[in-house]
Design a protein around this motif. Sequence first.
Motif, PDB file in Angstrom:
ATOM      1  N   ILE A   1       0.856  -1.184   0.000  1.00 20.99           N
ATOM      2  CA  ILE A   1       0.000   0.000   0.000  1.00 20.99           C
ATOM      3  C   ILE A   1       0.893   1.236   0.000  1.00 20.99           C
ATOM      4  CG2 ILE A   1      -1.689   1.323   1.345  1.00 20.99           C
ATOM      5  CD1 ILE A   1      -2.738  -1.296   2.426  1.00 20.99           C
ATOM      6  N   PRO A   2       0.658   2.181  -0.903  1.00 19.96           N
ATOM      7  CA  PRO A   2       1.525   3.373  -0.954  1.00 19.96           C
ATOM      8  C   PRO A   2       1.514   4.124   0.371  1.00 19.96           C
ATOM      9  CG  PRO A   2       0.089   3.256  -2.888  1.00 19.96           C
ATOM     10  CD  PRO A   2      -0.395   2.212  -1.933  1.00 19.96           C
ATOM     11  N   ARG A   3       2.683   4.593   0.778  1.00 25.21           N
ATOM     12  CA  ARG A   3       2.809   5.401   1.991  1.00 25.21           C
ATOM     13  C   ARG A   3       2.639   6.875   1.627  1.00 25.21           C
ATOM     14  NH1 ARG A   3       8.359   3.675   4.664  1.00 25.21           N
ATOM     15  NH2 ARG A   3       7.664   5.133   6.290  1.00 25.21           N
TER      16      ARG A   3
ATOM     17  N   VAL B   1      12.802   5.251  -6.140  1.00 22.89           N
ATOM     18  CA  VAL B   1      12.501   6.227  -7.196  1.00 22.89           C
ATOM     19  C   VAL B   1      11.132   6.854  -6.971  1.00 22.89           C
ATOM     20  CG1 VAL B   1      12.037   6.477  -9.663  1.00 22.89           C
ATOM     21  CG2 VAL B   1      14.021   5.162  -8.897  1.00 22.89           C
ATOM     22  N   GLY B   2      10.194   6.047  -6.448  1.00 20.74           N
ATOM     23  CA  GLY B   2       8.843   6.552  -6.232  1.00 20.74           C
ATOM     24  C   GLY B   2       8.768   7.676  -5.213  1.00 20.74           C
ATOM     25  N   TYR B   3       9.689   7.728  -4.269  1.00 13.51           N
ATOM     26  CA  TYR B   3       9.676   8.793  -3.271  1.00 13.51           C
ATOM     27  C   TYR B   3      10.149  10.129  -3.839  1.00 13.51           C
ATOM     28  CZ  TYR B   3       9.079   5.049   0.160  1.00 13.51           C
ATOM     29  OH  TYR B   3       8.597   3.980   0.867  1.00 13.51           O
ATOM     30  N   ARG B   4      10.897  10.096  -4.907  1.00 15.69           N
ATOM     31  CA  ARG B   4      11.353  11.317  -5.601  1.00 15.69           C
ATOM     32  C   ARG B   4      12.065  12.290  -4.663  1.00 15.69           C
ATOM     33  NH1 ARG B   4       6.691  12.577 -10.177  1.00 15.69           N
ATOM     34  NH2 ARG B   4       6.533  10.433 -10.919  1.00 15.69           N
ATOM     35  N   ALA B   5      12.886  11.755  -3.795  1.00 21.94           N
ATOM     36  CA  ALA B   5      13.623  12.606  -2.858  1.00 21.94           C
ATOM     37  C   ALA B   5      14.724  13.365  -3.588  1.00 21.94           C
ATOM     38  CB  ALA B   5      14.209  11.758  -1.743  1.00 21.94           C
ATOM     39  N   ASP B   6      15.072  14.533  -3.081  1.00 22.21           N
ATOM     40  CA  ASP B   6      16.178  15.304  -3.651  1.00 22.21           C
ATOM     41  C   ASP B   6      17.526  14.728  -3.224  1.00 22.21           C
ATOM     42  OD1 ASP B   6      14.534  17.301  -4.934  1.00 22.21           O
ATOM     43  OD2 ASP B   6      14.104  18.061  -2.931  1.00 22.21           O
ATOM     44  N   ILE B   7      17.576  14.169  -2.008  1.00 18.00           N
ATOM     45  CA  ILE B   7      18.785  13.551  -1.473  1.00 18.00           C
ATOM     46  C   ILE B   7      18.402  12.171  -0.946  1.00 18.00           C
ATOM     47  CG2 ILE B   7      20.657  13.725   0.213  1.00 18.00           C
ATOM     48  CD1 ILE B   7      20.075  16.785   0.282  1.00 18.00           C
ATOM     49  N   VAL B   8      19.173  11.145  -1.300  1.00 17.04           N
ATOM     50  CA  VAL B   8      18.895   9.769  -0.897  1.00 17.04           C
ATOM     51  C   VAL B   8      20.109   9.213  -0.167  1.00 17.04           C
ATOM     52  CG1 VAL B   8      18.360   7.430  -1.688  1.00 17.04           C
ATOM     53  CG2 VAL B   8      17.340   9.401  -2.850  1.00 17.04           C
ATOM     54  N   CYS B   9      19.917   8.776   1.080  1.00 22.84           N
ATOM     55  CA  CYS B   9      20.988   8.167   1.870  1.00 22.84           C
ATOM     56  C   CYS B   9      20.651   6.690   2.087  1.00 22.84           C
ATOM     57  CB  CYS B   9      21.137   8.870   3.214  1.00 22.84           C
ATOM     58  SG  CYS B   9      21.646  10.597   3.102  1.00 22.84           S
ATOM     59  N   LEU B  10      21.450   5.807   1.505  1.00 21.24           N
ATOM     60  CA  LEU B  10      21.221   4.370   1.631  1.00 21.24           C
ATOM     61  C   LEU B  10      22.344   3.754   2.454  1.00 21.24           C
ATOM     62  CD1 LEU B  10      20.199   3.395  -2.031  1.00 21.24           C
ATOM     63  CD2 LEU B  10      18.731   4.191  -0.160  1.00 21.24           C
ATOM     64  N   GLN B  11      21.970   2.750   3.266  1.00 18.41           N
ATOM     65  CA  GLN B  11      22.949   1.977   4.009  1.00 18.41           C
ATOM     66  C   GLN B  11      22.863   0.510   3.579  1.00 18.41           C
ATOM     67  OE1 GLN B  11      20.356   3.593   6.302  1.00 18.41           O
ATOM     68  NE2 GLN B  11      21.360   5.458   5.553  1.00 18.41           N
TER      69      GLN B  11
ATOM     70  N   TYR C   1      15.040 -10.037  -7.598  1.00 14.25           N
ATOM     71  CA  TYR C   1      13.721  -9.518  -7.230  1.00 14.25           C
ATOM     72  C   TYR C   1      13.834  -8.300  -6.332  1.00 14.25           C
ATOM     73  CZ  TYR C   1       9.271  -8.932  -4.929  1.00 14.25           C
ATOM     74  OH  TYR C   1       8.135  -8.372  -4.440  1.00 14.25           O
ATOM     75  N   ARG C   2      14.644  -8.407  -5.279  1.00 15.21           N
ATOM     76  CA  ARG C   2      14.722  -7.325  -4.296  1.00 15.21           C
ATOM     77  C   ARG C   2      15.232  -6.024  -4.915  1.00 15.21           C
ATOM     78  NH1 ARG C   2      18.496  -8.068  -0.604  1.00 15.21           N
ATOM     79  NH2 ARG C   2      17.595  -6.404   0.652  1.00 15.21           N
ATOM     80  N   ARG C   3      16.199  -6.105  -5.801  1.00 22.61           N
ATOM     81  CA  ARG C   3      16.768  -4.868  -6.346  1.00 22.61           C
ATOM     82  C   ARG C   3      15.729  -4.086  -7.142  1.00 22.61           C
ATOM     83  NH1 ARG C   3      20.954  -6.606 -11.253  1.00 22.61           N
ATOM     84  NH2 ARG C   3      19.356  -7.280 -12.735  1.00 22.61           N
ATOM     85  N   GLN C   4      14.874  -4.792  -7.896  1.00 24.70           N
ATOM     86  CA  GLN C   4      13.839  -4.102  -8.665  1.00 24.70           C
ATOM     87  C   GLN C   4      12.783  -3.512  -7.742  1.00 24.70           C
ATOM     88  OE1 GLN C   4      15.813  -4.338 -11.975  1.00 24.70           O
ATOM     89  NE2 GLN C   4      13.787  -3.411 -11.929  1.00 24.70           N
ATOM     90  N   ASN C   5      12.430  -4.254  -6.704  1.00 26.20           N
ATOM     91  CA  ASN C   5      11.434  -3.771  -5.759  1.00 26.20           C
ATOM     92  C   ASN C   5      11.953  -2.548  -5.004  1.00 26.20           C
ATOM     93  OD1 ASN C   5       8.767  -4.305  -4.997  1.00 26.20           O
ATOM     94  ND2 ASN C   5       9.395  -5.308  -3.106  1.00 26.20           N
ATOM     95  N   LEU C   6      13.220  -2.608  -4.581  1.00 27.63           N
ATOM     96  CA  LEU C   6      13.830  -1.471  -3.883  1.00 27.63           C
ATOM     97  C   LEU C   6      13.945  -0.257  -4.789  1.00 27.63           C
ATOM     98  CD1 LEU C   6      16.641  -3.423  -1.997  1.00 27.63           C
ATOM     99  CD2 LEU C   6      14.781  -2.156  -0.904  1.00 27.63           C
ATOM    100  N   LEU C   7      14.340  -0.487  -6.035  1.00 29.97           N
ATOM    101  CA  LEU C   7      14.487   0.636  -6.969  1.00 29.97           C
ATOM    102  C   LEU C   7      13.146   1.324  -7.198  1.00 29.97           C
ATOM    103  CD1 LEU C   7      16.382   2.208  -8.880  1.00 29.97           C
ATOM    104  CD2 LEU C   7      15.712   0.604 -10.686  1.00 29.97           C
TER     105      LEU C   7
END
Length: 599
Positions: free
Chosen positions: A222-224, A289-299, A279-285
């Motif tokens: 469900i979209p957040r 991308v859907g959040y359209r953040a200006d800055i993305v910090c991944l761990q 599977y996970r990489r496509q789901n994560l991408l």
Amino acid sequence: MVTVLRVHLPSDIPIVGCELTPYVLLKRTDKSHISDDITEFNPIDGHFLRYKWYRILSDKKVAVCNVHPTEQATLQCLGCLKAKLPVAKSYHCSPKCFADAWQHHRLLHERAASALNENATEEEEVFGRFNSSGSNASLSTSQSNPNLSNANSSLYPTAVTQRNGGETWVEVGYTKIYTPTADDVGHVLKFECTVIDVETKLTVGSPSTFSTSRVIPAPSPIPRRVIPVGMDVSRNIDFDGRISSAMTFSVLSYNILSDAYATSDAYSYCPTWALSWPYRRQNLLREIVGYRADIVCLQEVQSDHFEEFFAPELDKHGYQAVFKMKTTEVFVGAMKNIDGCATFFRRDRFTNVKKYEVEFNKAAQSLIEAFIPSVQKKNALNRLIMDNVALILVLEAKSSNQGADNAGKRQLICVANTHVNVQQELKDVKLWQVHTLIKGLEKIAVSADIPMLMCGDFNSVPGSAPHALLAMGKVDQNHPDLAIDPLGILRPLSKLTHQLPLVSAYSSFARVVAGLGLEQRKKTDPATNEPLFTNCTRDFIGTHDYIFYTADSLTVESLLELLDENSLRKDTALPSPEWSSDHIALFAEFRCKPRSRRS
């Protein structure tokens, strides 16, 4: 002569949008074995391989359960059809499945009017709509749309061969790698590998083949929603409608769960196909991308995944990438599996003017050399050397994004991205790492009037000493975490302070008095104002992830809504087919305060 010894897929569950890469083992004339991709342009021993993928169309159309996509559906929720939700969401494999999923499922109905699902039309074409007057109808061949056929929409020229038993093979691919499409949902795929003589172009021997399970649609959560927490809390924001104004920007922080850690032993409750990296990489991408953040910090981004996937894929969406890999004093294994912190920012909004890399191991070695007695140095090295890192970027907003208040002035933003040590018994090490990072940021703050952000997985729960240092600017000298300090690295306790006016972004929900933010307050801890959880597995549920900001220079405009514990854990914990990490993403939109108004 080249002979195919074996062909198979690492996982036999094909999912829409996830590449299928067969493993093909060959034997050469000299009896050596290879698994290289031999094409007409690089033949070996006078031969090459020809590949074909087929979609098998049978007389029976099969719909799959949206909760357990490897199971055939037997029930359909007509409420989903009336709400015009994607028809794939309406299918369930049993009455118990439907009942167990109801708390989560009803949210789909409640949000149907506002949630936009771009795949609705496509999925309806794949599944058709069933004509039933019952509240939950049993599926049968007679109920399905007899005109369902997507063969004509194939991306490839079709070559149809009739087979016995009412099956039709439709050629859908002619390369080794194939990505299932929506047209493949519910169908079995067949892979064919044939040895071809490079001179005569004739087939040598019989083709080697395998068939997959039925293709399933990619499960979607469900979209957040993005919830406003600023002055106008009556509005509801979606990612498409959000506009980054001159003085606002958004930040996403997300521990994506390294593939090296995503094992069936650690997450036995998650289906193996949902743990697979393709599977996970496509789901994560899709999620990122859907959040359209200006800055993305991944761990927990593996070094090979950064280079081969995230950097090039997010580049397509306008992001510039910077990566800091963990150090390797402790790590044992293939170098490509080492994870680290990756920060991405939109090229049209920012330029990178400075980068700082914090290696806690180097700081530990300096500390040990300067303050630890010789007899304790070995124990100190074993305790403090933990490979954790932080990545700090100083970004400058491009002139077009400055705004009237800062016209002609440089707008800088400092973003720290970190992943603190995970071992819960090393409370002193966690606190020392956080304190070391803060002291580094203080030095940057002294040199420039600059808003600051600290994002990441701090592996520290609300109320712990590291969290207190971040949120309160000091640690009470009677805090129980301070009892664990065998090396004396936290002494004197009076040094455990800082002057940065840091505030946790998600504590803003506690200050909301109206609008959608009120329901989010129920998902926060009233004692700390932090989310009830950002990490949810069968073994642990709690908050480890934060976005801290300097409150004298930034204000929070909106936050990504928090997930509900009960709906998540009704069927499973994280990761799951819908959510591909054991953490949830945090997202905040900030507004820079004009310099004249900062205090």
